[in-house]
Motif scaffolding. Structure first.
Motif, short mmCIF file in Angstrom:
data_model
loop_
_atom_site.label_atom_id
_atom_site.label_comp_id
_atom_site.label_asym_id
_atom_site.label_seq_id
_atom_site.Cartn_x
_atom_site.Cartn_y
_atom_site.Cartn_z
N TRP A 112 -3.91 -4.34 6.62
CA TRP A 112 -3.14 -3.20 6.11
C TRP A 112 -1.76 -3.60 5.64
CZ3 TRP A 112 -6.64 -0.07 5.17
CH2 TRP A 112 -7.62 0.29 6.08
N GLU A 113 -1.14 -4.58 6.30
CA GLU A 113 0.24 -4.91 5.98
C GLU A 113 0.38 -6.13 5.10
OE1 GLU A 113 2.71 -4.72 9.52
OE2 GLU A 113 1.20 -3.42 10.40
N TRP A 124 3.78 0.97 1.27
CA TRP A 124 3.94 2.21 0.52
C TRP A 124 3.46 2.09 -0.92
CZ3 TRP A 124 6.46 3.72 -3.86
CH2 TRP A 124 6.43 5.09 -4.12
N GLY A 125 3.85 1.03 -1.62
CA GLY A 125 3.49 0.87 -3.03
C GLY A 125 1.99 0.77 -3.23
N VAL A 126 1.32 0.04 -2.35
CA VAL A 126 -0.14 -0.09 -2.45
C VAL A 126 -0.80 1.25 -2.15
CG1 VAL A 126 -2.17 -1.23 -1.45
CG2 VAL A 126 -0.08 -2.54 -1.87
N ARG A 127 -0.36 1.89 -1.06
CA ARG A 127 -0.92 3.18 -0.67
C ARG A 127 -0.71 4.21 -1.78
NH1 ARG A 127 2.08 4.82 3.77
NH2 ARG A 127 3.10 6.44 2.59
N ALA A 128 0.49 4.29 -2.29
CA ALA A 128 0.78 5.26 -3.35
C ALA A 128 -0.02 4.95 -4.61
CB ALA A 128 2.27 5.27 -3.67
N GLY A 129 -0.13 3.68 -4.96
CA GLY A 129 -0.89 3.31 -6.15
C GLY A 129 -2.36 3.69 -6.05
N ALA A 183 -9.63 -2.86 -4.91
CA ALA A 183 -8.33 -2.91 -4.24
C ALA A 183 -8.48 -2.58 -2.76
CB ALA A 183 -7.34 -1.96 -4.90
N MET A 184 -9.31 -1.61 -2.45
CA MET A 184 -9.55 -1.24 -1.04
C MET A 184 -10.25 -2.37 -0.29
SD MET A 184 -8.07 1.57 -0.43
CE MET A 184 -8.72 1.83 1.20
N VAL A 185 -11.17 -3.06 -0.94
CA VAL A 185 -11.83 -4.20 -0.31
C VAL A 185 -10.81 -5.28 0.02
CG1 VAL A 185 -13.43 -6.12 -0.73
CG2 VAL A 185 -14.12 -3.78 -1.29
N GLY A 234 -8.04 10.44 -2.62
CA GLY A 234 -6.62 10.14 -2.83
C GLY A 234 -5.77 10.63 -1.68
N PHE A 235 -6.05 11.84 -1.21
CA PHE A 235 -5.30 12.36 -0.06
C PHE A 235 -5.63 11.57 1.20
CE2 PHE A 235 -4.73 16.36 -2.54
CZ PHE A 235 -3.35 16.38 -2.48
N ALA A 236 -6.89 11.17 1.36
CA ALA A 236 -7.27 10.40 2.55
C ALA A 236 -6.54 9.06 2.58
CB ALA A 236 -8.78 10.18 2.57
#
Length: 131
Positions: A128-129, A62-67, A119-121, A50-52
């Motif tokens: 990324w954007e 931001w929303g995707v990263r935070a989620g 989701a990461m896949v 999660g921190f990584a």
């Protein structure tokens, strides 16, 4: 006192578990402890993940990263709490000569990790954007 509160009290007073039933073969107690430690390692890995995600993917929306980060962090917290609860319940069952407790938690944890992985896949495949 309800069962949940009683169980949580045992988290902080494990010596009270010895008041129940008979002492099991120490190998079973040690195996229970190794299982607890495996759950804790899993929790630490989820928290680290999660921190990584949060720290090393700043280009991610931001929303995707935070989620994704919060999903992993929450899974880590739940896993750590579940580790303690499972250890207590298994120790009690062994001392009472009962079947070990069953749980849906491994299934739920597996599904949460799989959803975050999918989701990461998607993020990796489509950029990324979100291009």
């Amino acid at each position: 006192m309800n069962k949940i509160a009683q169980s949580v009290r045992l988290w902080f007073a494990p010596q009270r578990i010895r008041d129940e039933g008979d002492t099991p073969d120490y190998r079973f107690s040690l195996a229970n402890e190794r299982t607890f430690l495996a759950w804790i390692r899993t929790a630490l890995a989820l928290i680290g993940g999660g921190f990584a995600v949060d720290q090393f993917l700043p280009e991610l929306a931001w929303g995707v990263r935070a989620g994704l980060a919060l999903g992993l962090l929450a899974a880590g917290v739940l896993c750590a709490l579940r580790a303690v609860n499972h250890w207590v319940r298994c120790e009690q069952a062994m001392r009472r000569g009962e079947d070990l407790p069953v749980s849906r938690f491994p299934t739920v944890l597996g599904i949460v990790v799989a959803v975050v992985a999918v989701a990461m896949v998607v993020v990796v495949l489509f950029g990324w954007e979100g291009r």
